[in-house]
Scaffold this motif. Structure first.
Motif, short mmCIF file in Angstrom:
data_model
loop_
_atom_site.label_atom_id
_atom_site.label_comp_id
_atom_site.label_asym_id
_atom_site.label_seq_id
_atom_site.Cartn_x
_atom_site.Cartn_y
_atom_site.Cartn_z
N HIS A 294 -99.46 86.45 62.60
CA HIS A 294 -98.16 85.87 62.30
C HIS A 294 -97.18 86.17 63.44
O HIS A 294 -97.15 87.29 63.97
CB HIS A 294 -97.63 86.31 60.94
N ASP A 321 -95.86 94.46 64.87
CA ASP A 321 -95.92 93.63 63.64
C ASP A 321 -95.21 92.29 63.83
O ASP A 321 -93.99 92.18 63.57
CB ASP A 321 -95.27 94.43 62.50
N ASP A 322 -95.75 91.28 64.14
CA ASP A 322 -97.15 91.17 64.54
C ASP A 322 -97.21 90.51 65.92
O ASP A 322 -97.98 89.60 66.17
CB ASP A 322 -97.91 90.34 63.50
N GLU A 355 -94.56 85.03 57.26
CA GLU A 355 -95.44 86.07 56.68
C GLU A 355 -94.60 87.14 56.00
O GLU A 355 -94.88 87.54 54.87
CB GLU A 355 -96.33 86.69 57.76
N GLU A 356 -93.55 87.55 56.69
CA GLU A 356 -92.73 88.63 56.14
C GLU A 356 -91.96 88.19 54.90
O GLU A 356 -91.57 89.01 54.08
CB GLU A 356 -91.75 89.14 57.22
N ASP A 383 -103.28 91.72 62.33
CA ASP A 383 -101.89 92.06 62.00
C ASP A 383 -101.68 93.53 62.30
O ASP A 383 -102.25 94.39 61.62
CB ASP A 383 -101.60 91.74 60.53
ZN LIG Z 1 -97.31 91.93 59.74
#
Ligand SMILES: [Zn+2]
Length: 510
Positions: A294, A321-322, A355-356, A383
């Protein structure tokens, strides 16, 4: 029966891989620590403002990835001949005053937002809704001794303490109407919780089908004490988890009525980036190996994704991340397009966003795939792959298919990479459900989720490029290169183990 298969696969792979090694080695060789460091510096620069979803900076990163895919000669795999697949989002104004929680039952009450209750997370259904009360007790590590009928559509009360995550990931898949975390916190902590002030929130209309994280409220322990006593809930159940298996105690007389009204500010969208390398086998090229990561992160405090400023620094760079996984996907695309020989199956390189916020981009792709999902034989998801011990790599989900055996044989066949694949070192964190592979796994795609693990800079302004171990990450990416090549060239498709398939694809709980 099974392990012979594994053995067979390993034996087949290594000689074939060895024969192909030279041409492949040329591909792997383009993955270097310098390149990794340079790209992380671009994606996680302060100027990218932590790449919140949606934001102009996220679009900038998507354009960068797309330009690299174009430079490598990948085929566009997004919307209408482009590399970008965009999914719709709505920006709303959330005003705490527009939320009310009413309790019907032995102790009728109206909980006031801010003073008694806060909407801290999730996507509450707009408008009015109601559900019966349920209290969950027992140990977070324990198996869930209840099924969906005890939880679905209900308002579930949990203790807001250590292990709450491990319990929540067991309850959320059962689609409760809302979670209510009972917080026995002093004012100083209560005041720091999100949900006190009006805020702008981003909503994902594609989640209407019930995959949205339900509303998560926090309520003060004092506010619920009388209610639980009257309703017959075990008095101390919400203070300590204890050692007992997780149990659901219904509160038949309690009905929780939720009313949430938000103001729509804007309709917008966010990007996934997709590039395809077509395979060279007439049959197998119709099947795909997916490499995902992501490219979004939590932005700045203003993005409302949980970034907290520290001193003058208010940018959550998300280098590990990430940013690290995104760079791994770009490096893999470059390696495969540089290798002298094409793999048999086709390869899809994809960096998703959202994603988050709740695995939004991968969920959208899984619902609107630009290649047939039934033909996707594996998803290799990276990730947070740039930190921690020099030689250790956690391979999450390895026990659920024979892909676990393949990654071991590749690591054995490449001692020069000095990478030791291990299992999930943090089972209490529920990591299997917390990254994009999960949206492919639940659709039946065998997956491996690679991570070098959590660290103190996780979701902090201190997750910065200088902390990334680019030398380790380059070795990691080369390992995934050889693994992807083996999966793409082995005629037999990776196989789920039946139990896991039933549980994860069949919709059971862990
Ligand atoms: Zn992540």
């Amino acid at each position: 029966m099974r392990c012979r298969l594994n053995l067979l696969l390993a034996v087949l792979t290594v000689p074939v891989a060895a024969q192909r090694q030279q041409p492949a080695a040329r591909g792997a060789a383009v993955i270097t620590a310098e390149e990794v460091r340079r790209r992380i510096g671009i994606i996680a620069a302060d100027s990218m403002l932590g790449r919140a979803t949606p934001s102009p900076q996220l679009d900038q990163v998507a354009a960068y990835v797309a330009a690299e895919f174009r430079r490598f000669g990948l085929k566009p795999g997004g919307d209408s001949g482009t590399y970008l697949q965009r999914y719709p989002l709505e920006v709303e104004r959330f005003d705490p005053e527009s939320v009310s929680v009413r309790i019907a039952g032995p102790v009728p009450a109206t909980w006031r937002t801010g003073r008694d209750v806060l909407l801290v997370e999730g996507q509450p259904a707009t408008g009015d809704s109601a559900g019966a009360g349920v209290v969950i007790t027992g140990s977070p590590q324990g198996a869930a001794a209840f099924d969906s009928s005890a939880v679905t559509g209900k308002v579930v009360f949990l203790a807001y303490g250590p292990g709450v995550n491990a319990v929540a990931v067991k309850v959320l898949p059962l689609r409760p109407l809302a979670l209510v975390l009972v917080a026995d916190f002093p004012d100083s902590i209560w005041e720091k919780l999100p949900g006190h002030a009006a805020s702008v929130r981003v909503r994902n209309p594609s989640e209407e089908d019930g995959s949205a994280i339900p509303a998560v409220f926090a309520v003060r322990a004092g506010t619920t004490r009388t209610l639980f006593t009257q309703a017959g809930a075990p008095p101390d159940s919400l203070r300590v988890w204890g050692e007992r298996p997780l149990a659901a105690h219904s509160l038949p007389a309690v009905r929780v009525q939720l009313a949430v009204h938000q103001q729509l500010l804007e309709r917008t969208s966010a990007p996934n980036v997709v590039g395809i390398l077509e395979g060279d086998d007439a049959t197998l090229k119709k099947e795909y190996v997916l490499f995902t990561a992501h490219m979004d992160h939590i932005g700045t405090p203003a993005a409302g994704e949980g970034c907290t400023a520290r001193g003058a620094d208010s940018i959550c760079n998300g280098a590990d991340d990430d940013g690290s996984g995104t760079v791994a996907v770009i490096e893999l695309a470059q390696a495969f397009t540089t290798a002298r020989e094409r793999p048999k199956r086709s390869l899809v390189f994809m960096t998703v966003s959202g994603e988050e916020r709740g695995l939004w981009g991968s969920a959208y792709f899984a619902e609107h795939p630009t290649v047939p999902l039934a033909n996707v034989v594996a998803d290799l998801n990276s990730d947070m792959v740039g930190r921690n011990a020099k030689d250790t790599l956690a391979v999450i989900g390895r026990e659920h298919s024979n892909l676990g055996g393949v990654v071991d044989s590749i690591a054995l066949a490449h001692p020069e990479l000095n990478i030791k694949p291990v299992g999930d070192l943090w089972p209490q964190e529920g990591l299997y459900y917390r990254s994009d592979h999960y949206n492919f796994a639940r659709k039946g795609v065998p997956i491996l989720f690679f991570t070098t693990g959590l660290h103190p800079d996780y979701h902090q302004v201190t997750d910065s490029p200088d902390k990334i171990d680019a030398e380790k990450e380059a070795r990691f990416a080369r390992l995934v290169f050889y693994l992807g090549l083996a999966v793409a060239n082995t005629t037999a498709r990776p196989q789920w183990n039946a139990q896991s398939y039933k549980r994860i694809v069949g919709g059971g709980t862990n």
